[in-house]
Design an enzyme around this catalytic site. Structure first.
Site, PDB file in Angstrom:
ATOM      1  N   ASP A 199       0.812  -1.216   0.000  1.00  0.00           N
ATOM      2  CA  ASP A 199       0.000   0.000   0.000  1.00  0.00           C
ATOM      3  C   ASP A 199       0.847   1.268   0.000  1.00  0.00           C
ATOM      4  O   ASP A 199       2.059   1.232   0.234  1.00  0.00           O
ATOM      5  CB  ASP A 199      -0.922   0.009   1.225  1.00  0.00           C
ATOM      6  CG  ASP A 199      -2.136  -0.885   1.054  1.00  0.00           C
ATOM      7  OD1 ASP A 199      -2.397  -1.323  -0.081  1.00  0.00           O
ATOM      8  OD2 ASP A 199      -2.833  -1.144   2.050  1.00  0.00           O
ATOM      9  N   LYS A 220      -3.208   3.745  -2.870  1.00  0.00           N
ATOM     10  CA  LYS A 220      -3.783   4.939  -3.484  1.00  0.00           C
ATOM     11  C   LYS A 220      -3.046   6.164  -2.966  1.00  0.00           C
ATOM     12  O   LYS A 220      -2.534   6.197  -1.858  1.00  0.00           O
ATOM     13  CB  LYS A 220      -5.276   5.065  -3.162  1.00  0.00           C
ATOM     14  CG  LYS A 220      -5.592   5.259  -1.685  1.00  0.00           C
ATOM     15  CD  LYS A 220      -7.068   5.507  -1.464  1.00  0.00           C
ATOM     16  CE  LYS A 220      -7.369   5.736   0.011  1.00  0.00           C
ATOM     17  NZ  LYS A 220      -8.763   6.068   0.261  1.00  0.00           N
ATOM     18  N   MET A 248      -7.607   9.145   9.535  1.00  0.00           N
ATOM     19  CA  MET A 248      -8.243   9.541   8.272  1.00  0.00           C
ATOM     20  C   MET A 248      -9.321  10.597   8.491  1.00  0.00           C
ATOM     21  O   MET A 248     -10.392  10.547   7.889  1.00  0.00           O
ATOM     22  CB  MET A 248      -8.831   8.314   7.559  1.00  0.00           C
ATOM     23  CG  MET A 248      -7.796   7.243   7.237  1.00  0.00           C
ATOM     24  SD  MET A 248      -8.510   5.692   6.622  1.00  0.00           S
ATOM     25  CE  MET A 248      -9.202   5.011   8.133  1.00  0.00           C
TER      26      MET A 248
END
Length: 256
Positions: A38, A59, A171
């Site tokens: 990741d 991402k 997040m």
């Protein structure tokens, strides 16, 4: 993990500092045929998988190299005859979707194994001398995702704001205004808050403020994702410890 073929091993890479990966994780990487890693994984860790094919599936800034369904299919495709390592930041079982990938692999006949990682939710605050619990300040702590599957702020933040616990939000930078509003609603405008970007890495940045002033601090420091938000009285420990260390150094200098 002796049967290296037909195996998925999900590994926690830790919060960012390459020294914070576990020995068991390194051993698994050394036996990998394929490593799917990741965006939050420190690239230095890939050196332990010298013989493996390395595939970036993370991402960056909302741009996906692979959708989750594609990652699942890739795991099963490669895992039929190879040892696939899924390398994830932090701990894969804390908002890392590691459990989902393991379930998918197991349903398709793969053996599965999991190597826990040091979670950024506690390690990143600790790296800046912020404990998530401290006698007299916090008896418990919440770890909450700032963004749900529906891209909304978790309703648990409102519940956490009513408690005396330390609140750690992952997040959550895009929802900072909403988070601030919830804590202000509970009369906690002066509650200490810390935001740590790129925790434990060389480019780490930190902002310390109160609920009422944190948005100005974020603008001043230009803080953005990936970052961890820590809210609670425990944030004061960092300043108190720094003062104690500085006082000790001054006394030591005077005494020669």
């Amino acid at each position: 993990m002796s049967n290296s073929k037909g195996l998925l091993t999900v590994i926690g890479a830790g919060p960012g500092d390459p020294d914070l990966i576990t020995l068991k994780a390194i051993k698994a990487l050394q036996t990998a045929d394929v490593v799917l890693y990741d965006a939050l994984v420190n690239p230095e860790l890939l050196q332990y998988a010298e013989q493996a094919e390395l595939i970036f599936v993370g991402k960056r800034k909302g741009c996906y190299a692979y959708q989750q369904e594609q990652i699942n299919e890739l795991i099963v495709q490669r895992g039929q005859s190879q040892h696939v390592v899924r390398l994830k930041g932090g701990d894969p079982f804390i908002f890392g979707r590691g459990a989902e990938e393991m379930e998918f692999a197991a349903k398709h006949g793969l053996n599965v194994a999991m190597v826990p990682g040091i979670s950024s939710s506690v390690a990143v605050p600790a790296s800046q001398n912020i404990p998530v619990t401290k006698r007299g300040a916090a008896e418990s702590f919440w770890v909450i995702t700032g963004t749900t599957k529906e891209h909304k702020l978790s309703s648990d933040v409102a519940l956490a704001a009513k408690s005396n616990a330390t609140v750690v939000i992952l997040m959550g930078m895009s929802k900072l205004s909403a988070i601030v509003a919830l804590f202000e609603k509970e009369g906690k405008s002066e509650t200490p808050i810390a935001i740590i970007q790129n925790g434990t890495r060389e480019d780490e940045k930190i902002g310390i403020a109160t609920i009422s002033t944190i948005k100005k601090e974020v603008e001043k420091q230009q803080l953005t994702n990936p970052a961890i938000i820590i809210i609670g009285e425990v944030v004061k420990h960092r300043e108190a410890l720094s003062s104690a260390i500085n006082t000790y150094k001054q006394v030591d200098e005077v005494n020669g």
